[in-house]
Design a protein around this motif. Structure first.
Motif, PDB file in Angstrom:
ATOM      1  N   VAL A 126       0.883  -1.167   0.000  1.00 42.09           N
ATOM      2  CA  VAL A 126       0.000   0.000   0.000  1.00 42.09           C
ATOM      3  C   VAL A 126       0.917   1.212   0.000  1.00 42.09           C
ATOM      4  CG1 VAL A 126      -1.821   1.250   1.217  1.00 42.09           C
ATOM      5  CG2 VAL A 126      -1.714  -1.247   1.379  1.00 42.09           C
ATOM      6  N   GLY A 127       0.716   2.114  -0.955  1.00 42.37           N
ATOM      7  CA  GLY A 127       1.597   3.271  -1.012  1.00 42.37           C
ATOM      8  C   GLY A 127       1.027   4.394  -1.839  1.00 42.37           C
ATOM      9  N   GLU A 128       1.825   5.426  -1.974  1.00 38.33           N
ATOM     10  CA  GLU A 128       1.427   6.543  -2.821  1.00 38.33           C
ATOM     11  C   GLU A 128       1.301   6.050  -4.254  1.00 38.33           C
ATOM     12  OE1 GLU A 128       4.603   9.285  -2.078  1.00 38.33           O
ATOM     13  OE2 GLU A 128       3.696   9.996  -0.224  1.00 38.33           O
ATOM     14  N   VAL A 129       0.418   6.662  -5.010  1.00 42.17           N
ATOM     15  CA  VAL A 129       0.119   6.187  -6.364  1.00 42.17           C
ATOM     16  C   VAL A 129       1.358   6.176  -7.266  1.00 42.17           C
ATOM     17  CG1 VAL A 129      -0.604   8.316  -7.512  1.00 42.17           C
ATOM     18  CG2 VAL A 129      -1.775   6.182  -8.018  1.00 42.17           C
ATOM     19  N   THR A 130       2.350   6.981  -6.973  1.00 38.80           N
ATOM     20  CA  THR A 130       3.581   6.983  -7.771  1.00 38.80           C
ATOM     21  C   THR A 130       4.306   5.640  -7.686  1.00 38.80           C
ATOM     22  OG1 THR A 130       4.733   7.991  -5.906  1.00 38.80           O
ATOM     23  CG2 THR A 130       3.924   9.481  -7.621  1.00 38.80           C
ATOM     24  N   LEU A 131       4.003   4.848  -6.689  1.00 38.68           N
ATOM     25  CA  LEU A 131       4.581   3.521  -6.521  1.00 38.68           C
ATOM     26  C   LEU A 131       4.208   2.589  -7.665  1.00 38.68           C
ATOM     27  CD1 LEU A 131       5.805   1.333  -4.477  1.00 38.68           C
ATOM     28  CD2 LEU A 131       3.469   1.095  -3.678  1.00 38.68           C
ATOM     29  N   SER A 132       3.056   2.803  -8.292  1.00 40.23           N
ATOM     30  CA  SER A 132       2.576   1.874  -9.321  1.00 40.23           C
ATOM     31  C   SER A 132       3.574   1.722 -10.468  1.00 40.23           C
ATOM     32  CB  SER A 132       1.203   2.294  -9.839  1.00 40.23           C
ATOM     33  OG  SER A 132       1.269   3.530 -10.510  1.00 40.23           O
ATOM     34  N   ALA A 133       4.181   2.788 -10.913  1.00 40.20           N
ATOM     35  CA  ALA A 133       5.145   2.708 -12.017  1.00 40.20           C
ATOM     36  C   ALA A 133       6.385   1.914 -11.608  1.00 40.20           C
ATOM     37  CB  ALA A 133       5.542   4.107 -12.483  1.00 40.20           C
ATOM     38  N   ALA A 134       6.868   2.121 -10.388  1.00 40.04           N
ATOM     39  CA  ALA A 134       8.053   1.398  -9.917  1.00 40.04           C
ATOM     40  C   ALA A 134       7.756  -0.094  -9.780  1.00 40.04           C
ATOM     41  CB  ALA A 134       8.529   1.970  -8.588  1.00 40.04           C
ATOM     42  N   VAL A 135       6.570  -0.436  -9.291  1.00 40.22           N
ATOM     43  CA  VAL A 135       6.195  -1.843  -9.144  1.00 40.22           C
ATOM     44  C   VAL A 135       6.093  -2.496 -10.524  1.00 40.22           C
ATOM     45  CG1 VAL A 135       4.312  -3.392  -8.455  1.00 40.22           C
ATOM     46  CG2 VAL A 135       5.117  -1.631  -6.887  1.00 40.22           C
ATOM     47  N   GLU A 136       5.524  -1.789 -11.469  1.00 40.37           N
ATOM     48  CA  GLU A 136       5.406  -2.329 -12.824  1.00 40.37           C
ATOM     49  C   GLU A 136       6.784  -2.583 -13.438  1.00 40.37           C
ATOM     50  OE1 GLU A 136       3.707  -0.817 -17.071  1.00 40.37           O
ATOM     51  OE2 GLU A 136       2.419  -0.486 -15.325  1.00 40.37           O
ATOM     52  N   LYS A 137       7.698  -1.635 -13.288  1.00 42.59           N
ATOM     53  CA  LYS A 137       9.047  -1.781 -13.836  1.00 42.59           C
ATOM     54  C   LYS A 137       9.836  -2.879 -13.136  1.00 42.59           C
ATOM     55  CE  LYS A 137       9.641   2.923 -15.482  1.00 42.59           C
ATOM     56  NZ  LYS A 137      10.287   4.214 -15.236  1.00 42.59           N
ATOM     57  N   ALA A 138       9.525  -3.119 -11.854  1.00 40.44           N
ATOM     58  CA  ALA A 138      10.269  -4.115 -11.086  1.00 40.44           C
ATOM     59  C   ALA A 138       9.995  -5.533 -11.559  1.00 40.44           C
ATOM     60  CB  ALA A 138       9.922  -3.986  -9.598  1.00 40.44           C
ATOM     61  N   ALA A 139       8.923  -5.738 -12.313  1.00 41.33           N
ATOM     62  CA  ALA A 139       8.562  -7.066 -12.830  1.00 41.33           C
ATOM     63  C   ALA A 139       8.569  -8.107 -11.715  1.00 41.33           C
ATOM     64  CB  ALA A 139       9.470  -7.467 -13.980  1.00 41.33           C
ATOM     65  N   LEU A 140       7.785  -7.843 -10.677  1.00 42.54           N
ATOM     66  CA  LEU A 140       7.678  -8.783  -9.569  1.00 42.54           C
ATOM     67  C   LEU A 140       7.210 -10.133 -10.100  1.00 42.54           C
ATOM     68  CD1 LEU A 140       6.099  -6.416  -6.895  1.00 42.54           C
ATOM     69  CD2 LEU A 140       8.510  -6.993  -7.239  1.00 42.54           C
ATOM     70  N   LYS A 141       7.553 -11.197  -9.408  1.00 40.39           N
ATOM     71  CA  LYS A 141       7.339 -12.548  -9.911  1.00 40.39           C
ATOM     72  C   LYS A 141       6.076 -13.223  -9.382  1.00 40.39           C
ATOM     73  CE  LYS A 141      12.002 -13.148 -11.319  1.00 40.39           C
ATOM     74  NZ  LYS A 141      12.215 -11.790 -11.506  1.00 40.39           N
ATOM     75  N   ALA A 142       5.086 -12.456  -8.996  1.00 45.53           N
ATOM     76  CA  ALA A 142       3.827 -13.024  -8.502  1.00 45.53           C
ATOM     77  C   ALA A 142       3.172 -13.868  -9.589  1.00 45.53           C
ATOM     78  CB  ALA A 142       2.878 -11.905  -8.083  1.00 45.53           C
ATOM     79  N   ARG A 143       2.553 -14.976  -9.168  1.00 50.11           N
ATOM     80  CA  ARG A 143       1.834 -15.829 -10.120  1.00 50.11           C
ATOM     81  C   ARG A 143       0.572 -15.133 -10.615  1.00 50.11           C
ATOM     82  NH1 ARG A 143       4.204 -21.072  -9.290  1.00 50.11           N
ATOM     83  NH2 ARG A 143       6.354 -20.407  -9.089  1.00 50.11           N
TER      84      ARG A 143
END
Length: 169
Positions: A126-143
């Motif tokens: 849960v974070g500030e909306v600017t976090l969404s771009a960083a999470v997308e770029k991070a390519a997390l490995k969630a199924r």
């Protein structure tokens, strides 16, 4: 286009806790590198008996002002108190949860809660909306994952976290 002052929620599921913790470390590394603003994250597990456990590390304060309250409040909204196996959600559920609840529909709450199956783990951010771009770029490995931007002011979350902290101390 994302609002610059909203709140972002991400829940990703993993077949086990170790894989969820790997992505949790990725998020912490992004924060250490200055790529994230204020946020809170936790690894959530649901055991074979259906109990939900919120697993935070000892350095929750490094996440900024929300340190433990925002992720715990979200988990408190998603699951009934009887199945939450930890006290991590505490006083924050009231104030912080109220703000998060205003930004979600009942369908959102159901979708988020249903994402975590017995025996799996999840990464909750849960974070500030600017976090969404960083999470997308991070390519997390969630199924599987769900991400949503809420029309909720991070300032309101900050205020609720501060109020919860004074109630506890």
């Amino acid at each position: 286009m994302a609002k610059s002052d909203g709140v972002f929620i991400y829940i990703g599921t993993y077949p086990n806790e170790a894989e969820a913790r790997d992505d949790y470390r990725v998020v912490k590394d992004l924060h250490a590198a200055g790529a994230l603003g204020t946020y809170d994250a936790a690894v959530v597990t649901k055991d074979d008996e259906g109990k939900v456990h919120v697993n935070k590390d000892e350095t929750s304060t490094r996440h900024g002002a929300w340190g433990g309250a925002a992720a715990g409040a979200l988990v408190g909204l998603l699951f009934p108190p009887a199945i939450i196996g930890t006290a991590a959600v505490g006083a924050a559920v009231g104030g912080v949860g109220g703000h998060l609840w205003k930004g979600m529909s009942r369908a959102d709450v159901k979708d988020f809660g249903d994402l975590i199956d017995d025996g799996q783990a999840a990464l909750v951010i849960v974070g500030e909306v600017t976090l969404s771009a960083a999470v997308e770029k991070a390519a997390l490995k969630a199924r599987k994952h769900i991400a949503k931007e809420l029309d909720v002011s991070p300032d309101d979350i900050d205020k609720a976290v501060r109020e919860a902290a004074t109630e506890v101390s």
